[in-house]
Design a protein around this motif. Sequence first.
Motif, PDB file in Angstrom:
ATOM      1  N   LYS A  84     -12.660 -10.825 -35.850  1.00 60.01           N
ATOM      2  CA  LYS A  84     -11.590  -9.838 -35.994  1.00 60.01           C
ATOM      3  C   LYS A  84     -11.999  -8.486 -35.416  1.00 60.01           C
ATOM      4  O   LYS A  84     -11.180  -7.769 -34.862  1.00 60.01           O
ATOM      5  N   VAL A  85     -13.296  -8.156 -35.555  1.00 66.40           N
ATOM      6  CA  VAL A  85     -13.810  -6.908 -34.994  1.00 66.40           C
ATOM      7  C   VAL A  85     -13.717  -6.939 -33.474  1.00 66.40           C
ATOM      8  O   VAL A  85     -13.271  -5.977 -32.840  1.00 66.40           O
ATOM      9  N   ALA A  86     -14.124  -8.061 -32.880  1.00 65.23           N
ATOM     10  CA  ALA A  86     -14.077  -8.200 -31.421  1.00 65.23           C
ATOM     11  C   ALA A  86     -12.638  -8.157 -30.911  1.00 65.23           C
ATOM     12  O   ALA A  86     -12.346  -7.489 -29.909  1.00 65.23           O
ATOM     13  N   LEU A  87     -11.742  -8.856 -31.584  1.00 61.69           N
ATOM     14  CA  LEU A  87     -10.330  -8.870 -31.186  1.00 61.69           C
ATOM     15  C   LEU A  87      -9.742  -7.467 -31.234  1.00 61.69           C
ATOM     16  O   LEU A  87      -9.005  -7.042 -30.323  1.00 61.69           O
ATOM     17  N   GLU A  88     -10.073  -6.734 -32.274  1.00 58.82           N
ATOM     18  CA  GLU A  88      -9.556  -5.371 -32.434  1.00 58.82           C
ATOM     19  C   GLU A  88     -10.101  -4.444 -31.355  1.00 58.82           C
ATOM     20  O   GLU A  88      -9.351  -3.666 -30.747  1.00 58.82           O
ATOM     21  N   GLN A  89     -11.404  -4.513 -31.110  1.00 57.96           N
ATOM     22  CA  GLN A  89     -12.024  -3.609 -30.135  1.00 57.96           C
ATOM     23  C   GLN A  89     -11.591  -3.901 -28.700  1.00 57.96           C
ATOM     24  O   GLN A  89     -11.496  -2.999 -27.871  1.00 57.96           O
ATOM     25  N   LEU A  90     -11.330  -5.175 -28.405  1.00 56.29           N
ATOM     26  CA  LEU A  90     -10.895  -5.551 -27.054  1.00 56.29           C
ATOM     27  C   LEU A  90      -9.378  -5.453 -26.883  1.00 56.29           C
ATOM     28  O   LEU A  90      -8.855  -5.792 -25.819  1.00 56.29           O
ATOM     29  N   HIS A  91      -8.707  -5.011 -27.929  1.00 56.45           N
ATOM     30  CA  HIS A  91      -7.240  -4.863 -27.905  1.00 56.45           C
ATOM     31  C   HIS A  91      -6.550  -6.181 -27.563  1.00 56.45           C
ATOM     32  O   HIS A  91      -5.623  -6.215 -26.744  1.00 56.45           O
ATOM     33  N   ILE A  92      -7.026  -7.254 -28.178  1.00 60.13           N
ATOM     34  CA  ILE A  92      -6.463  -8.577 -27.919  1.00 60.13           C
ATOM     35  C   ILE A  92      -5.314  -8.852 -28.883  1.00 60.13           C
ATOM     36  O   ILE A  92      -5.473  -8.745 -30.105  1.00 60.13           O
ATOM     37  N   ARG A 123     -10.843   5.149 -30.076  1.00 64.91           N
ATOM     38  CA  ARG A 123     -10.335   3.796 -30.307  1.00 64.91           C
ATOM     39  C   ARG A 123      -9.292   3.366 -29.279  1.00 64.91           C
ATOM     40  O   ARG A 123      -8.981   2.180 -29.174  1.00 64.91           O
ATOM     41  N   LYS A 124      -8.735   4.310 -28.532  1.00 62.88           N
ATOM     42  CA  LYS A 124      -7.651   3.987 -27.606  1.00 62.88           C
ATOM     43  C   LYS A 124      -8.150   3.450 -26.267  1.00 62.88           C
ATOM     44  O   LYS A 124      -7.430   2.717 -25.590  1.00 62.88           O
ATOM     45  N   THR A 125      -9.336   3.811 -25.857  1.00 60.35           N
ATOM     46  CA  THR A 125      -9.850   3.425 -24.536  1.00 60.35           C
ATOM     47  C   THR A 125      -9.965   1.917 -24.408  1.00 60.35           C
ATOM     48  O   THR A 125     -10.478   1.241 -25.299  1.00 60.35           O
ATOM     49  N   ASN A 126      -9.490   1.391 -23.296  1.00 58.68           N
ATOM     50  CA  ASN A 126      -9.540  -0.048 -23.028  1.00 58.68           C
ATOM     51  C   ASN A 126     -10.954  -0.426 -22.582  1.00 58.68           C
ATOM     52  O   ASN A 126     -11.405  -0.015 -21.511  1.00 58.68           O
ATOM     53  N   LEU A 127     -11.643  -1.208 -23.392  1.00 62.30           N
ATOM     54  CA  LEU A 127     -13.027  -1.559 -23.095  1.00 62.30           C
ATOM     55  C   LEU A 127     -13.160  -2.486 -21.894  1.00 62.30           C
ATOM     56  O   LEU A 127     -14.112  -2.389 -21.130  1.00 62.30           O
ATOM     57  N   VAL A 128     -12.200  -3.385 -21.729  1.00 63.45           N
ATOM     58  CA  VAL A 128     -12.261  -4.327 -20.597  1.00 63.45           C
ATOM     59  C   VAL A 128     -12.126  -3.569 -19.284  1.00 63.45           C
ATOM     60  O   VAL A 128     -12.918  -3.778 -18.341  1.00 63.45           O
ATOM     61  N   GLN A 129     -11.149  -2.679 -19.196  1.00 64.14           N
ATOM     62  CA  GLN A 129     -10.975  -1.883 -17.979  1.00 64.14           C
ATOM     63  C   GLN A 129     -12.205  -1.019 -17.711  1.00 64.14           C
ATOM     64  O   GLN A 129     -12.658  -0.902 -16.564  1.00 64.14           O
ATOM     65  N   SER A 130     -12.766  -0.434 -18.764  1.00 63.90           N
ATOM     66  CA  SER A 130     -13.957   0.403 -18.608  1.00 63.90           C
ATOM     67  C   SER A 130     -15.144  -0.421 -18.138  1.00 63.90           C
ATOM     68  O   SER A 130     -15.905   0.003 -17.265  1.00 63.90           O
ATOM     69  N   GLY A 131     -15.306  -1.623 -18.708  1.00 75.07           N
ATOM     70  CA  GLY A 131     -16.399  -2.494 -18.303  1.00 75.07           C
ATOM     71  C   GLY A 131     -16.303  -2.904 -16.851  1.00 75.07           C
ATOM     72  O   GLY A 131     -17.298  -2.882 -16.116  1.00 75.07           O
TER      73      GLY A 131
END
Length: 447
Positions: free
Chosen positions: A404-412, A242-250
């Motif tokens: 809310k799921v998207a906001l949480e996963q993208l760490h927004i 859950r900690k990995t930043n998805l935007v940076q990874s993408g």
Amino acid sequence: MSDNSKWSSKIGFILASAGSAIGLGAVWKFPYMTAANGGGGFLLVFLIFTLLIGLPLLLAEFVLGRGAGVSAIRTFGKLGKNKKYNVIGYIGGFALFILLSFYSVIGGWILVYLGISIADALGAHSTSDHAALFVSIISNTWIALGAQALFILLNIYIVSRGVQKGIEKASKIMMPLLFIIFLVIITRSLTLPNAMNGVTYFLKPDFSKITSSGILFALGQSFFALSIGVTAMLTYASYLDRKTNLVQSGISVVLMNIAVSVMAGLAIFPAMSSFGMESEGGPSLLFIVLPQLFNNMAFGKIFYILFLILFLFATITSSVVMLEINVGNITNQRNTNRTKFSVIIGILTFIVGIPSALSYGSLSNTLIFGKTIFDLMDFLVSNILMPLGCLALSIFTGYVLDKKVALEQLHIDENKKSSLLLFKVWLFLLRYVLPIIILIVCLAQFL
């Protein structure tokens, strides 16, 4: 310790995801299409589309995968709170099953040529007619089937060992080596006489050569090149913490994919320019043109072997995800019975792929809608199932997924206006822009 599949590190996830995206299309098709559609101008269009189309769709798969944390065929039903949405996951699994069935045929050819090239370098084999050699290999029933089976066995071995010990470990070895081999070949290619003419041909913008069909190809390539729409990236993201930043990874995955595409062009076109050879795409480039090219070069046989190893790495890092998704679908992403189901699905894939392997031999006269079985399977996946998957992905994430799921996963952080603005732009693209673009690409190919 949990029996569920997980990545051991962020870099393992990024390398495996990039490996999934970096396949034969990026290495042998993209450079040719770039040169045929305006060189640097086409490259610029592709870069823009990749950032505006490919990246948003990639992030959508990342969000869904980690947000659900289950197999691909269960993800959409869980997040959409209705099992009917699971049909999207089934489409992706079917597409990857068919894709591996004919992709393994090309993988088998690479293995055969690697063996021939090593024998050639050792003086045990020699040929001057590379076109005739290629035809003799792909038309030979036992060579075609045997090589395809060997390639699938390699995939079964890697996937059966699990995410960390199999896919992640293989990616950590093959991806760095892929870049190193590329750098060695590019260095050699750029030191040839008149090499810069090839660089100019590949990179200098010539907007007069950009056509509507070229723009459509750039559009399609921007999401096809990232393995989007078939739940591959979604599955890999489901193994993520859950900690990995998805935007940076993408962004990392997108940049690595772009880098390999450009490096392929820098490896091939300077050498072609130096020896006055015409550019070609597809199998003829790898198995007919490049052997002739490297034969004219000092230590060329060694460099061709390196190039084949590079292609093999690119092929395997893409193909393992095709097998992994369906193994994960059956095992519900647990390591229990992973080996058994890897073998079962691998055997079924081989059986389904037999007609594709024989499309250039005993079944060469068998045409369906004017296409060989191999070409028909390719068209089904690339032109129908993948765009359909991308369309479903965009609409589901834009309209069905709980924000809310998207906001949480993208760490927004909703209190940060800049982050929230980017999120709204991403959502706008998924809802209103990408579906239209995908439909245009789909319809244009039938006109």
